[in-house]
Design a protein around this motif. Structure first.
Motif, mmCIF file in Angstrom:
data_model
loop_
_atom_site.group_PDB
_atom_site.id
_atom_site.type_symbol
_atom_site.label_atom_id
_atom_site.label_comp_id
_atom_site.label_asym_id
_atom_site.label_seq_id
_atom_site.Cartn_x
_atom_site.Cartn_y
_atom_site.Cartn_z
ATOM 1 N N GLU A 34 0.831 -1.205 0.000
ATOM 2 C CA GLU A 34 0.000 0.000 0.000
ATOM 3 C C GLU A 34 0.866 1.256 0.000
ATOM 4 O OE1 GLU A 34 -3.581 -2.002 2.552
ATOM 5 O OE2 GLU A 34 -3.095 0.088 2.892
ATOM 6 N N ALA A 35 1.940 1.262 0.758
ATOM 7 C CA ALA A 35 2.848 2.408 0.799
ATOM 8 C C ALA A 35 4.250 1.900 0.467
ATOM 9 C CB ALA A 35 2.820 3.063 2.171
ATOM 10 N N PRO A 36 4.574 1.775 -0.829
ATOM 11 C CA PRO A 36 5.855 1.178 -1.183
ATOM 12 C C PRO A 36 7.031 1.962 -0.645
ATOM 13 C CG PRO A 36 4.829 2.174 -3.101
ATOM 14 C CD PRO A 36 3.850 2.256 -1.978
ATOM 15 N N GLN A 37 8.026 1.254 -0.183
ATOM 16 C CA GLN A 37 9.238 1.888 0.292
ATOM 17 C C GLN A 37 10.203 2.000 -0.871
ATOM 18 O OE1 GLN A 37 10.645 -0.482 3.510
ATOM 19 N NE2 GLN A 37 9.209 0.392 4.949
ATOM 20 N N ARG A 38 10.780 3.156 -1.014
ATOM 21 C CA ARG A 38 11.714 3.406 -2.095
ATOM 22 C C ARG A 38 13.029 2.701 -1.786
ATOM 23 N NH1 ARG A 38 12.434 9.599 -3.647
ATOM 24 N NH2 ARG A 38 13.846 9.711 -1.888
ATOM 25 N N THR A 39 13.452 1.832 -2.677
ATOM 26 C CA THR A 39 14.726 1.136 -2.530
ATOM 27 C C THR A 39 15.827 1.883 -3.254
ATOM 28 O OG1 THR A 39 13.650 -0.995 -2.295
ATOM 29 C CG2 THR A 39 15.932 -1.038 -3.014
ATOM 30 N N VAL A 40 15.493 2.396 -4.431
ATOM 31 C CA VAL A 40 16.477 3.096 -5.255
ATOM 32 C C VAL A 40 15.848 4.382 -5.787
ATOM 33 C CG1 VAL A 40 17.910 2.986 -7.333
ATOM 34 C CG2 VAL A 40 17.485 0.905 -6.015
ATOM 35 N N PHE A 41 16.589 5.471 -5.685
ATOM 36 C CA PHE A 41 16.219 6.718 -6.350
ATOM 37 C C PHE A 41 17.432 7.150 -7.152
ATOM 38 C CE2 PHE A 41 16.468 11.311 -6.696
ATOM 39 C CZ PHE A 41 15.243 11.608 -7.276
ATOM 40 N N TYR A 42 17.205 7.455 -8.421
ATOM 41 C CA TYR A 42 18.292 7.869 -9.302
ATOM 42 C C TYR A 42 17.794 9.033 -10.144
ATOM 43 C CZ TYR A 42 21.372 7.746 -13.417
ATOM 44 O OH TYR A 42 22.220 8.071 -14.446
ATOM 45 N N GLN A 43 18.623 10.047 -10.266
ATOM 46 C CA GLN A 43 18.290 11.174 -11.125
ATOM 47 C C GLN A 43 19.546 11.631 -11.854
ATOM 48 O OE1 GLN A 43 17.092 15.135 -9.531
ATOM 49 N NE2 GLN A 43 15.208 14.641 -10.636
ATOM 50 N N LYS A 44 19.374 11.857 -13.150
ATOM 51 C CA LYS A 44 20.463 12.352 -13.995
ATOM 52 C C LYS A 44 19.939 13.605 -14.683
ATOM 53 C CE LYS A 44 23.257 10.908 -17.993
ATOM 54 N NZ LYS A 44 23.496 9.768 -18.918
ATOM 55 N N THR A 45 20.630 14.721 -14.477
ATOM 56 C CA THR A 45 20.195 15.981 -15.071
ATOM 57 C C THR A 45 21.371 16.663 -15.746
ATOM 58 O OG1 THR A 45 20.618 17.205 -13.032
ATOM 59 C CG2 THR A 45 18.382 16.359 -13.341
ATOM 60 N N GLY A 46 21.037 17.557 -16.694
ATOM 61 C CA GLY A 46 22.056 18.388 -17.314
ATOM 62 C C GLY A 46 22.371 17.995 -18.731
ATOM 63 N N GLY A 47 23.613 18.245 -19.116
ATOM 64 C CA GLY A 47 24.036 17.990 -20.477
ATOM 65 C C GLY A 47 23.619 19.112 -21.409
ATOM 66 N N PHE A 48 24.095 19.057 -22.610
ATOM 67 C CA PHE A 48 23.812 20.094 -23.608
ATOM 68 C C PHE A 48 22.313 20.224 -23.867
ATOM 69 C CE2 PHE A 48 23.302 21.413 -28.071
ATOM 70 C CZ PHE A 48 23.876 22.671 -27.978
#
Length: 150
Positions: A32-46
């Protein structure tokens, strides 16, 4: 008749009691309330990309690339391979080194209660995990739909 009504009333009270609430277990569907195991974010670049991947402990994932948002489930092999890459990481300190480089990428990673942000040049222990995370995003989020996806 009264016995049946009494039995139904007792079962109804027992079913709503917190003590009898059934806990979700792996393979029993999403919690019902999933626990986050992995969070990944990639930002930027041209091109100014913004990609995000969140995976819960059951392998249920939500990926975002630009305006595209996709929810999917990792296969057991994909999930194990991803967690294996994350297990190599020992460098959990954030660093601004490389953030002043034009058109750099910024990587944010969260796993097992640890959180770090890195820019441009990644520590060697991050590379297997980042490669695997980028592959998951490419396969499930940014890949064009195939005829079998309809």
């Amino acid at each position: 008749m009264v016995k049946h009504l009494l039995a139904v009333a007792i079962l109804a009270v027992a079913a709503t009691s917190p003590a009898t609430a059934r806990a979700a277990v792996p393979g029993d569907g999403a919690p019902e309330a999933p626990q986050r195991t992995v969070f990944y974010q990639k930002t930027g670049g041209f091109a100014g990309i913004r990609q995000t991947l969140v995976v819960d402990r059951y392998g249920q994932a939500r990926g975002r690339s630009g305006n595209t948002v996709v929810t999917f489930r990792l296969t057991p092999a994909e999930f194990r391979f991803l967690l294996q890459g994350l297990s190599y990481i020992r460098t959990w300190s954030s660093s601004p080194v490389g953030c002043d480089v034009p058109d750099h990428f910024t990587y944010t990673l969260e796993h097992q209660g640890r959180h770090a942000t890195r820019c441009h040049d990644l520590p060697a222990d991050w590379r297997p995990a980042i490669t695997r995370l980028d592959e998951v995003i490419a396969r499930h989020v940014t890949a064009p739909p195939t005829a079998s996806d309809d």
